[in-house]
Design a protein around this motif. Sequence first.
Motif, PDB file in Angstrom:
ATOM      1  N   PRO A 117      -5.341   2.559  -2.436  1.00  0.00           N
ATOM      2  CA  PRO A 117      -4.558   3.494  -1.625  1.00  0.00           C
ATOM      3  C   PRO A 117      -3.086   3.104  -1.622  1.00  0.00           C
ATOM      4  CG  PRO A 117      -6.539   2.809  -0.461  1.00  0.00           C
ATOM      5  CD  PRO A 117      -6.420   1.918  -1.655  1.00  0.00           C
ATOM      6  N   GLY A 118      -2.223   4.086  -1.867  1.00  0.00           N
ATOM      7  CA  GLY A 118      -0.788   3.815  -1.893  1.00  0.00           C
ATOM      8  C   GLY A 118       0.000   5.082  -2.154  1.00  0.00           C
ATOM      9  N   THR A 119       1.307   4.973  -2.056  1.00  0.00           N
ATOM     10  CA  THR A 119       2.212   6.112  -2.218  1.00  0.00           C
ATOM     11  C   THR A 119       2.997   5.981  -3.523  1.00  0.00           C
ATOM     12  OG1 THR A 119       3.803   4.894  -0.864  1.00  0.00           O
ATOM     13  CG2 THR A 119       2.434   6.549   0.260  1.00  0.00           C
ATOM     14  N   PRO A 120       3.532   7.104  -4.036  1.00  0.00           N
ATOM     15  CA  PRO A 120       4.241   7.074  -5.317  1.00  0.00           C
ATOM     16  C   PRO A 120       5.406   6.086  -5.380  1.00  0.00           C
ATOM     17  CG  PRO A 120       3.797   9.336  -4.661  1.00  0.00           C
ATOM     18  CD  PRO A 120       3.409   8.477  -3.502  1.00  0.00           C
ATOM     19  N   ASP A 121       6.007   5.758  -4.236  1.00  0.00           N
ATOM     20  CA  ASP A 121       7.160   4.847  -4.243  1.00  0.00           C
ATOM     21  C   ASP A 121       6.773   3.418  -4.645  1.00  0.00           C
ATOM     22  OD1 ASP A 121       5.929   4.977  -1.491  1.00  0.00           O
ATOM     23  OD2 ASP A 121       7.256   3.257  -1.192  1.00  0.00           O
ATOM     24  N   LEU A 122       5.467   3.140  -4.718  1.00  0.00           N
ATOM     25  CA  LEU A 122       5.021   1.812  -5.158  1.00  0.00           C
ATOM     26  C   LEU A 122       5.094   1.658  -6.685  1.00  0.00           C
ATOM     27  CD1 LEU A 122       1.822   1.252  -2.945  1.00  0.00           C
ATOM     28  CD2 LEU A 122       4.108   0.291  -2.599  1.00  0.00           C
ATOM     29  N   THR A 123       5.233   2.787  -7.390  1.00  0.00           N
ATOM     30  CA  THR A 123       5.252   2.740  -8.848  1.00  0.00           C
ATOM     31  C   THR A 123       6.357   1.815  -9.355  1.00  0.00           C
ATOM     32  OG1 THR A 123       4.417   4.998  -8.957  1.00  0.00           O
ATOM     33  CG2 THR A 123       5.439   4.132 -10.945  1.00  0.00           C
ATOM     34  N   GLY A 124       5.963   0.893 -10.240  1.00  0.00           N
ATOM     35  CA  GLY A 124       6.935  -0.014 -10.837  1.00  0.00           C
ATOM     36  C   GLY A 124       7.191  -1.280 -10.045  1.00  0.00           C
ATOM     37  N   LYS A 125       6.618  -1.381  -8.840  1.00  0.00           N
ATOM     38  CA  LYS A 125       6.810  -2.584  -8.034  1.00  0.00           C
ATOM     39  C   LYS A 125       5.612  -3.526  -8.202  1.00  0.00           C
ATOM     40  CE  LYS A 125       9.586  -0.176  -4.560  1.00  0.00           C
ATOM     41  NZ  LYS A 125       9.690   0.233  -3.144  1.00  0.00           N
TER      42      LYS A 125
ATOM     43  N   LEU B 141      -4.711 -10.101  -6.587  1.00  0.00           N
ATOM     44  CA  LEU B 141      -4.067 -10.055  -7.895  1.00  0.00           C
ATOM     45  C   LEU B 141      -2.748  -9.290  -7.799  1.00  0.00           C
ATOM     46  CD1 LEU B 141      -7.244  -9.031  -9.928  1.00  0.00           C
ATOM     47  CD2 LEU B 141      -6.295 -11.335  -9.762  1.00  0.00           C
ATOM     48  N   ASP B 142      -1.815  -9.609  -8.692  1.00  0.00           N
ATOM     49  CA  ASP B 142      -0.553  -8.873  -8.764  1.00  0.00           C
ATOM     50  C   ASP B 142      -0.722  -7.667  -9.680  1.00  0.00           C
ATOM     51  OD1 ASP B 142       0.554 -10.727  -7.131  1.00  0.00           O
ATOM     52  OD2 ASP B 142       1.821 -11.689  -8.633  1.00  0.00           O
ATOM     53  N   VAL B 143      -0.461  -6.478  -9.130  1.00  0.00           N
ATOM     54  CA  VAL B 143      -0.648  -5.220  -9.853  1.00  0.00           C
ATOM     55  C   VAL B 143       0.670  -4.447  -9.854  1.00  0.00           C
ATOM     56  CG1 VAL B 143      -1.891  -3.005  -9.886  1.00  0.00           C
ATOM     57  CG2 VAL B 143      -3.082  -5.100  -9.198  1.00  0.00           C
ATOM     58  N   ILE B 144       1.028  -3.868 -11.000  1.00  0.00           N
ATOM     59  CA  ILE B 144       2.197  -2.985 -11.071  1.00  0.00           C
ATOM     60  C   ILE B 144       1.693  -1.552 -11.228  1.00  0.00           C
ATOM     61  CG2 ILE B 144       4.335  -2.417 -12.285  1.00  0.00           C
ATOM     62  CD1 ILE B 144       4.484  -5.263 -13.272  1.00  0.00           C
ATOM     63  N   PRO B 145       1.712  -0.745 -10.138  1.00  0.00           N
ATOM     64  CA  PRO B 145       1.230   0.641 -10.240  1.00  0.00           C
ATOM     65  C   PRO B 145       2.059   1.447 -11.232  1.00  0.00           C
ATOM     66  CG  PRO B 145       1.447  -0.038  -7.948  1.00  0.00           C
ATOM     67  CD  PRO B 145       2.116  -1.093  -8.772  1.00  0.00           C
ATOM     68  N   GLU B 146       1.364   2.300 -12.006  1.00  0.00           N
ATOM     69  CA  GLU B 146       2.073   3.110 -12.983  1.00  0.00           C
ATOM     70  C   GLU B 146       1.722   4.584 -12.900  1.00  0.00           C
ATOM     71  OE1 GLU B 146      -0.673   2.267 -16.870  1.00  0.00           O
ATOM     72  OE2 GLU B 146       0.886   0.817 -16.379  1.00  0.00           O
TER      73      GLU B 146
ATOM     74  N   GLY C 291      -2.787   0.756 -11.474  1.00  0.00           N
ATOM     75  CA  GLY C 291      -1.973  -0.071 -12.354  1.00  0.00           C
ATOM     76  C   GLY C 291      -2.782  -1.231 -12.890  1.00  0.00           C
ATOM     77  N   PHE C 292      -2.131  -2.054 -13.722  1.00  0.00           N
ATOM     78  CA  PHE C 292      -2.801  -3.201 -14.333  1.00  0.00           C
ATOM     79  C   PHE C 292      -2.371  -4.505 -13.671  1.00  0.00           C
ATOM     80  CE2 PHE C 292      -3.351  -0.120 -17.726  1.00  0.00           C
ATOM     81  CZ  PHE C 292      -4.640  -0.404 -18.169  1.00  0.00           C
ATOM     82  N   SER C 293      -3.348  -5.381 -13.503  1.00  0.00           N
ATOM     83  CA  SER C 293      -3.048  -6.739 -13.061  1.00  0.00           C
ATOM     84  C   SER C 293      -2.545  -7.527 -14.257  1.00  0.00           C
ATOM     85  CB  SER C 293      -4.313  -7.403 -12.490  1.00  0.00           C
ATOM     86  OG  SER C 293      -5.295  -7.518 -13.508  1.00  0.00           O
ATOM     87  N   ASP C 294      -2.055  -8.744 -14.004  1.00  0.00           N
ATOM     88  CA  ASP C 294      -1.538  -9.535 -15.123  1.00  0.00           C
ATOM     89  C   ASP C 294      -2.650  -9.877 -16.116  1.00  0.00           C
ATOM     90  OD1 ASP C 294      -2.609 -11.612 -13.259  1.00  0.00           O
ATOM     91  OD2 ASP C 294      -1.831 -12.965 -14.789  1.00  0.00           O
TER      92      ASP C 294
ATOM     93  N   GLN D 221      -7.444  -3.081  -2.345  1.00  0.00           N
ATOM     94  CA  GLN D 221      -6.684  -2.783  -1.141  1.00  0.00           C
ATOM     95  C   GLN D 221      -5.347  -3.500  -1.217  1.00  0.00           C
ATOM     96  OE1 GLN D 221      -7.151  -0.805   1.536  1.00  0.00           O
ATOM     97  NE2 GLN D 221      -9.101   0.008   0.771  1.00  0.00           N
ATOM     98  N   LEU D 222      -4.278  -2.781  -0.871  1.00  0.00           N
ATOM     99  CA  LEU D 222      -2.944  -3.365  -0.897  1.00  0.00           C
ATOM    100  C   LEU D 222      -2.816  -4.433   0.189  1.00  0.00           C
ATOM    101  CD1 LEU D 222       0.004  -3.293  -1.955  1.00  0.00           C
ATOM    102  CD2 LEU D 222       0.471  -1.558  -0.206  1.00  0.00           C
TER     103      LEU D 222
END
Length: 447
Positions: free
Chosen positions: A409-417, A379-384, A398-401, A434-435
């Motif tokens: 698992p992920g780093t803060p730089d993923l926020t908004g992508k 799924l496409d997720v935008i981390p927030e 984050g939320f999926s569509d 999992q990313l």
Amino acid sequence: MPTVAFYTLGCKVNFYDTEAIWQLFKNEGYEQVDFEESAADVYLINTCTVTNTGDKKSRQIIRRAVRRNPDAIIAVTGCYAQTSPAEILDIPGVDLVIGTQDRDKIIPYVKQLQEQRKPINAVRNIMKTREFEELDVPSFADHTRAFLKIQEGCNNFCTFCIIPWSRGLSRSRDPQSVIQQARQLVAAGYKEIVLTGIHTGGYGDDLENYRLSDLLWDLDKVEGLGRIRISSIEASQIDERMLDVLKNSSKMCRHFHIPLQAGSNEVLKRMRRKYTIEEFEHKIKMIRDFMPDVAITTDIIVGFPGETDELFREGFEAIKRIGFSEMHVFPYSKRSGTPAARMEDQVDEEVKHARVHELIDLSEQMQLAYAEKFVGQVLDVIPEKDEKGTAGDGFVTGFSDNYLQIRFPGTPDLTGKICRVKLTKADANTCEGQLVRVLDDATQALA
């Protein structure tokens, strides 16, 4: 530098309006300070009047502002201000009451008060207002989703609701203004826009040959915009043109919030809702035929006057049959001035709360059942937001569509992508994943 502090009660639209009012003060050189921590020169309270409790809470906050700085200018706006300006002006220390229109005049009123400290009642008859109030909001965002107000007011006059009297009749924002702000939000880095209003699905009712479906197609053409989400829409507003957008736009989220309010035709009629349970079910089936696996969330009011045990049970079975992905469940609360508050057969509070808990349990079961369908899918997720794990490892959420909240698992730089995430474990609240990969802008345009 002069200072201003805000306190907002109620819905997302109120928060959006507060942000717009802040822009007016900001342009005048004001600094915003925390309502609770600093004594401000101006306090603005944006009130709510959906329930009698909202009125009471609004009065408490107004008095708190007066205590914070007795010399400050106290301005009150919002729905409670619109419906009960005299009641608010009776509170010692209140200087300005302005309802749900004319907010662009707040700064001139503040300047007038600075010269002559005489209370001002700036509330006009909202029912005579026919124009959407254009206020500049460069960006109002909830984490990574930007909210874009497209509509104001409501024409429904449900028996439990005071909103038409506090917000007026439905008014639509000019389409070009909506598109322009959408482009600004995309330029600011937002990938998802949530269209919001008091009765969002009523957008276009007052425009000539232009409806919400037309606006969605125009937004679909905005370059760089990844997702379009509608905050809420009525079942009666789902027509063939809307279904065409759902089927053919790659940007429409697979999520619709469609208020049901009650699962019994008798209760729906007493609420003055404009559909039967059979018509509602038919519209949901149409949406699911056009957009498989769509998330349908809803609002339910429990314990409406005249809701017997039999009618509640009838509604419970209808809700189970429809199968929502989540429900927001509220006990009916009397609102003075509405027809429902004067109805006989008011339901006992203990009965209401027992029914609420029963429906919340059902909602959690349906949430889990819906999430389980996507285990193993990408799924496409935008981390927030991000957080630290117990071993120092990082996670983002984050939320999926289709409105599943997923933690992975992920780093803060993923926020908004926009991230492609494989769902590994379902949960009624927050799923795990999992990313797989992060989409760059070029890939997003093709996705």
